[in-house]
Write a protein that holds these residues in place. Structure first.
Motif, PDB file in Angstrom:
ATOM      1  N   LEU A  69      -2.024   1.204   9.799  1.00 53.58           N
ATOM      2  CA  LEU A  69      -1.600   0.012  10.554  1.00 53.58           C
ATOM      3  C   LEU A  69      -0.079  -0.036  10.673  1.00 53.58           C
ATOM      4  CD1 LEU A  69      -4.016  -2.739   9.135  1.00 53.58           C
ATOM      5  CD2 LEU A  69      -4.257  -1.371  11.208  1.00 53.58           C
ATOM      6  N   ALA A  70       0.622   0.292   9.593  1.00 56.18           N
ATOM      7  CA  ALA A  70       2.086   0.253   9.589  1.00 56.18           C
ATOM      8  C   ALA A  70       2.692   1.282  10.524  1.00 56.18           C
ATOM      9  CB  ALA A  70       2.615   0.460   8.166  1.00 56.18           C
ATOM     10  N   TYR A  71       1.902   2.244  10.971  1.00 51.83           N
ATOM     11  CA  TYR A  71       2.391   3.254  11.925  1.00 51.83           C
ATOM     12  C   TYR A  71       2.867   2.601  13.218  1.00 51.83           C
ATOM     13  CZ  TYR A  71       2.409   7.743  14.437  1.00 51.83           C
ATOM     14  OH  TYR A  71       2.772   8.863  15.153  1.00 51.83           O
ATOM     15  N   GLY A  72       2.335   1.414  13.501  1.00 52.85           N
ATOM     16  CA  GLY A  72       2.713   0.726  14.731  1.00 52.85           C
ATOM     17  C   GLY A  72       4.081   0.085  14.697  1.00 52.85           C
ATOM     18  N   LYS A  73       4.662  -0.075  13.522  1.00 54.70           N
ATOM     19  CA  LYS A  73       5.967  -0.744  13.432  1.00 54.70           C
ATOM     20  C   LYS A  73       6.713  -0.249  12.205  1.00 54.70           C
ATOM     21  CE  LYS A  73       8.114  -5.336  13.124  1.00 54.70           C
ATOM     22  NZ  LYS A  73       7.866  -6.797  13.039  1.00 54.70           N
ATOM     23  N   ILE A  74       7.909   0.269  12.436  1.00 56.58           N
ATOM     24  CA  ILE A  74       8.722   0.749  11.329  1.00 56.58           C
ATOM     25  C   ILE A  74       9.167  -0.429  10.463  1.00 56.58           C
ATOM     26  CG2 ILE A  74      10.887   1.894  10.708  1.00 56.58           C
ATOM     27  CD1 ILE A  74      10.648   3.537  13.228  1.00 56.58           C
ATOM     28  N   GLY A  75       8.978  -0.314   9.151  1.00 50.72           N
ATOM     29  CA  GLY A  75       9.410  -1.358   8.232  1.00 50.72           C
ATOM     30  C   GLY A  75       8.542  -2.593   8.226  1.00 50.72           C
ATOM     31  N   ALA A  76       7.297  -2.490   8.665  1.00 47.46           N
ATOM     32  CA  ALA A  76       6.404  -3.647   8.693  1.00 47.46           C
ATOM     33  C   ALA A  76       6.121  -4.133   7.273  1.00 47.46           C
ATOM     34  CB  ALA A  76       5.108  -3.282   9.399  1.00 47.46           C
ATOM     35  N   THR A  77       6.142  -5.432   7.089  1.00 49.14           N
ATOM     36  CA  THR A  77       5.832  -6.012   5.785  1.00 49.14           C
ATOM     37  C   THR A  77       4.322  -6.123   5.612  1.00 49.14           C
ATOM     38  OG1 THR A  77       5.867  -8.293   6.611  1.00 49.14           O
ATOM     39  CG2 THR A  77       7.962  -7.343   5.887  1.00 49.14           C
ATOM     40  N   ASP A  78       3.900  -6.309   4.361  1.00 51.17           N
ATOM     41  CA  ASP A  78       2.470  -6.465   4.090  1.00 51.17           C
ATOM     42  C   ASP A  78       1.915  -7.678   4.822  1.00 51.17           C
ATOM     43  OD1 ASP A  78       2.622  -4.256   2.527  1.00 51.17           O
ATOM     44  OD2 ASP A  78       2.458  -5.305   0.598  1.00 51.17           O
ATOM     45  N   GLU A  79       2.666  -8.768   4.861  1.00 49.72           N
ATOM     46  CA  GLU A  79       2.201  -9.981   5.512  1.00 49.72           C
ATOM     47  C   GLU A  79       1.997  -9.755   7.013  1.00 49.72           C
ATOM     48  OE1 GLU A  79       0.644 -13.610   5.906  1.00 49.72           O
ATOM     49  OE2 GLU A  79       1.162 -12.611   4.013  1.00 49.72           O
ATOM     50  N   GLU A  80       2.905  -9.029   7.636  1.00 44.78           N
ATOM     51  CA  GLU A  80       2.765  -8.712   9.058  1.00 44.78           C
ATOM     52  C   GLU A  80       1.525  -7.861   9.316  1.00 44.78           C
ATOM     53  OE1 GLU A  80       7.346  -8.623  10.768  1.00 44.78           O
ATOM     54  OE2 GLU A  80       6.599  -6.891   9.644  1.00 44.78           O
ATOM     55  N   ILE A  81       1.267  -6.926   8.403  1.00 43.58           N
ATOM     56  CA  ILE A  81       0.089  -6.071   8.538  1.00 43.58           C
ATOM     57  C   ILE A  81      -1.183  -6.903   8.422  1.00 43.58           C
ATOM     58  CG2 ILE A  81      -1.224  -4.212   7.430  1.00 43.58           C
ATOM     59  CD1 ILE A  81       1.474  -2.961   6.642  1.00 43.58           C
ATOM     60  N   TYR A  82      -1.214  -7.831   7.436  1.00 40.08           N
ATOM     61  CA  TYR A  82      -2.399  -8.665   7.251  1.00 40.08           C
ATOM     62  C   TYR A  82      -2.623  -9.565   8.468  1.00 40.08           C
ATOM     63  CZ  TYR A  82      -1.719  -7.230   2.380  1.00 40.08           C
ATOM     64  OH  TYR A  82      -1.531  -6.493   1.239  1.00 40.08           O
ATOM     65  N   GLN A  83      -1.565 -10.136   9.005  1.00 42.94           N
ATOM     66  CA  GLN A  83      -1.688 -11.025  10.164  1.00 42.94           C
ATOM     67  C   GLN A  83      -2.196 -10.265  11.389  1.00 42.94           C
ATOM     68  OE1 GLN A  83      -1.452 -14.330  10.290  1.00 42.94           O
ATOM     69  NE2 GLN A  83      -1.055 -14.316   8.067  1.00 42.94           N
ATOM     70  N   ALA A  84      -1.704  -9.031  11.578  1.00 45.18           N
ATOM     71  CA  ALA A  84      -2.162  -8.214  12.706  1.00 45.18           C
ATOM     72  C   ALA A  84      -3.642  -7.881  12.554  1.00 45.18           C
ATOM     73  CB  ALA A  84      -1.336  -6.935  12.804  1.00 45.18           C
ATOM     74  N   ALA A  85      -4.057  -7.562  11.331  1.00 43.32           N
ATOM     75  CA  ALA A  85      -5.464  -7.258  11.086  1.00 43.32           C
ATOM     76  C   ALA A  85      -6.345  -8.475  11.328  1.00 43.32           C
ATOM     77  CB  ALA A  85      -5.646  -6.749   9.653  1.00 43.32           C
ATOM     78  N   LYS A  86      -5.871  -9.655  10.940  1.00 45.28           N
ATOM     79  CA  LYS A  86      -6.639 -10.879  11.188  1.00 45.28           C
ATOM     80  C   LYS A  86      -6.765 -11.144  12.681  1.00 45.28           C
ATOM     81  CE  LYS A  86      -5.441 -13.116   6.789  1.00 45.28           C
ATOM     82  NZ  LYS A  86      -4.668 -14.213   6.144  1.00 45.28           N
ATOM     83  N   ALA A  87      -5.687 -10.935  13.405  1.00 44.18           N
ATOM     84  CA  ALA A  87      -5.708 -11.171  14.851  1.00 44.18           C
ATOM     85  C   ALA A  87      -6.676 -10.231  15.551  1.00 44.18           C
ATOM     86  CB  ALA A  87      -4.310 -10.999  15.435  1.00 44.18           C
ATOM     87  N   ALA A  88      -6.830  -9.047  15.009  1.00 42.91           N
ATOM     88  CA  ALA A  88      -7.746  -8.058  15.600  1.00 42.91           C
ATOM     89  C   ALA A  88      -9.155  -8.174  15.024  1.00 42.91           C
ATOM     90  CB  ALA A  88      -7.222  -6.654  15.373  1.00 42.91           C
ATOM     91  N   ARG A  89      -9.389  -9.173  14.201  1.00 37.96           N
ATOM     92  CA  ARG A  89     -10.682  -9.375  13.558  1.00 37.96           C
ATOM     93  C   ARG A  89     -11.074  -8.181  12.679  1.00 37.96           C
ATOM     94  NH1 ARG A  89      -9.093 -13.335  15.807  1.00 37.96           N
ATOM     95  NH2 ARG A  89     -10.357 -14.904  16.907  1.00 37.96           N
ATOM     96  N   ALA A  90     -10.062  -7.558  12.064  1.00 41.70           N
ATOM     97  CA  ALA A  90     -10.319  -6.407  11.198  1.00 41.70           C
ATOM     98  C   ALA A  90     -10.149  -6.745   9.719  1.00 41.70           C
ATOM     99  CB  ALA A  90      -9.387  -5.258  11.559  1.00 41.70           C
TER     100      ALA A  90
END
Length: 617
Positions: free
Chosen positions: A469-490
């Protein structure tokens, strides 16, 4: 591969698995390839000089050994012979013999030390040379256009990058030092033999041109077979790679026998090429031994006569016979190394063919898209994969924030349009503009980071879910990763896995379902938050309920950004701001869903083929 700026890209466009196989060929330019390979050693001239110096010193101390041993034997012989013949005061001078043996041991120790230095320095040169070659190949792979990969099996390219480069490295590491040592040894031994007997030296040297004359045609003949061997190895790697990655499809269609038959065919070609190459080149060693033994017999006979006539001491003849055997060994090694060089040059030629492939058009960056608004314009665009144009005079005008759906039958040019938008291929004519800037005036990195892609064919690498998931954004935080996964229903399914976000995906990501893989690629695109989105049947691998949830997330994702949606299920693009209907590379209709239904044209036929006419109204 070198690090690139991460892109929210789930994978490249369909590669189709082209099966262009290289035809049989021999080295086109043996000398040119060899000199080009040697040019990689130029930066290490000083080390190579040190390697040669160490080789010379090691050889000097080594070849002095037989002469000193001969002197010791002469001392022993004179003492024993004197006693047997009753020479007054004759005795063995053990002190002198002991000193000679100690000197001999010291010489061999020093020779071994210089040999170690030679090997150590050459290993550095070899590894750095191969490192640079790999760097050049890696950089070349980054510059090659997509059509190069579309036209060749992945295994063929992989074989050039791994097998051929490794063969070059092993040759430099092992054979180069042997070659240098052999040449120095030949010269040194000739000098030592001349100091003992010019006549016997002449007999030994005659074997050298005779050997070259005999093995030269053999080397030429083996060259073609070594090239065929490397080519067949690349084909075999390509076939195995394709059959392994597509083994489920092979089994589903019952093509096991066909795949095995194709494997056997290529494997047979590899066997035949390898057998012929090794057989022909294997003749070299027996021929060299035969010529060397003839020389050895002549030296023994003539040397014995010279000893009887007291023209030479018995110790010197013993030393000369040792030198004659040592003289044959480096010649044999040189012939064997020449054998290896044939295979290495064949491998190097394949690598250089890759390095000489036509690259993408060089960058001419004059503009930046760091804050792209998302306006996209196609102006009189022409494109074809070959001579025939697939797209002719395409004109599209997309406003910032619009959702553009691209529909049409298979082969209409929908994916091609996306490839052109991402500049995976160069236009034959016309322009594509982003915010009024020609994409050819923007660096490919800036252009492609402006887009987020979610493709039907998912791409995930061997690593944890969080890393993917972090491959999509350099320096992504854990919280950003979790929010993106929630938005994608993953988020829910990820947390139900044994290791959660730290679950490691294998190379094919086969330890999760296809639908789950699709959710992860969507989450990756959401995390990247690009100004323009490209969705190619992004919900095709999920169930109806999940599709509705993803569609809601996609609708939020596409708010206030330009989106291109390739759709086969037309129900998913009813609310698009603009629908482009493509057929045979042309936009034949465009408008909103309702407008196109009212026209009752090609789009209406497509739509009504999926739904009843009552639903269409």
């Amino acid at each position: 591969m070198s690090k690139r700026k991460a892109r929210p890209q789930s994978g490249g466009p369909g590669h189709g698995g082209g099966h262009m196989m290289m035809g049989q060929q021999k080295a086109k330019d043996f000398k040119g390839t060899l000199w080009r390979l040697l040019s990689y050693l130029k930066p290490f001239r000083n080390r190579l000089i040190a390697v040669i110096a160490a080789a010379i010193m090691s050889t000097i101390f080594m070849i002095a050994g037989p002469k000193i041993m001969g002197n010791a034997i002469t001392k022993l012989f004179e003492g024993i012979y004197g006693k047997l013949t009753g020479v007054p005061g004759a005795e063995i001078d053990f002190g002198a013999v002991g000193q000679l043996l100690l000197l001999l041991a010291g010489l061999y120790v020093i020779s071994s030390l210089f040999s170690y230095i030679q090997q150590y320095l050459m290993s550095i040169v070899a590894q750095k040379t191969v490192y640079q070659l790999r760097e050049d190949v890696n950089q070349k792979l980054e510059k090659l256009p997509l059509k190069y990969y579309d036209g060749r099996p992945n295994g063929e390219t992989l074989s050039r990058v791994t097998n051929d480069v490794d063969l070059i490295g092993s040759t430099l590491q092992q054979s180069a030092t042997q070659f240098i040592t052999s040449i120095v040894t030949i010269v040194g031994i000739i000098i030592m033999m001349l100091t003992i007997s010019p006549l016997l030296t002449l007999i030994s040297i005659i074997s050298l041109p005779l050997s070259i004359f005999v093995i030269r045609p053999v080397l030429k003949r083996s060259q073609k077979h070594f090239m065929d061997q490397q080519r067949s190895l690349g084909q075999l790697n390509g076939h195995i790679e394709e059959m392994y990655t597509g083994h489920q499809v092979v089994k589903a269609f019952g093509h096991e026998r066909k795949a095995i038959a194709q494997f056997d065919e290529v494997n047979e070609e590899l066997y035949q090429a390898g057998r012929k190459a090794q057989f022909i080149s294997g003749i070299i060693m027996p021929m060299m031994f035969f010529i060397g033994n003839l020389s050895y017999v002549l030296i023994s006979i003539i040397g014995g006569i010279l000893v009887i006539k007291r023209s030479i001491s018995i110790g010197d003849i013993q030393a000369f016979i040792t030198y004659s055997r040592q003289f044959t060994q480096p010649i044999t090694q040189t012939a064997n190394i020449a054998n290896i060089i044939q295979s290495t040059v064949a491998a190097a030629e394949r690598v250089f063919e890759l390095l000489d492939e036509e690259e993408e058009i060089p960058e001419s960056k004059v503009a930046s898209l760091t804050e792209a608004k998302g306006a996209v314009t196609f102006e009189h665009v022409d494109f074809g994969y070959g001579k025939d144009l697939l797209i002719k005079d395409m004109n599209i005008d997309v406003k910032p924030g619009q959702t553009v759906a691209i529909v049409g039958p298979t082969g209409a040019g929908k994916t091609t349009l996306i490839n052109l938008l991402m500049r995976f291929y160069e236009l034959n004519g016309g322009k594509i503009k982003i915010d009024g800037i020609d994409t050819r005036e923007i660096s490919r990195e800036d252009l492609r980071t402006t887009f987020g892609m979610v493709l039907q064919d998912t791409w995930l690498f061997n690593g944890t879910i969080k890393e993917n998931l972090a491959y999509g954004k350099i320096g992504a935080t854990d919280e950003e990763i979790y929010q993106a996964a929630k938005a994608a229903r993953a988020d829910h399914f990820i947390r139900t896995l044994p290791e959660g976000y730290d679950t490691v995906l294998n190379e094919e990501a086969s330890n999760i379902s296809q639908g789950q893989k699709q959710l992860l690629t969507i989450a990756r695109a959401i995390l990247a938050d690009p100004p323009i989105m490209i969705l190619d049947e992004a919900t095709s691998s999920v169930d109806t309920r999940t599709e509705l949830l993803i569609q809601q997330a996609m609708n939020r994702l596409m708010e206030d950004r330009t989106s291109f949606v390739i759709a086969h299920r037309l129900s998913t693009i009813r609310d698009a701001d603009l629908i482009l209907v493509m057929n045979q590379g042309k936009v034949i209709e465009q408008g909103t869903h309702q407008d196109l239904l009212e026209v009752d044209g090609f789009y209406a036929d497509l739509y009504n083929s999926q739904f009843s006419k009552t639903a269409a109204v």
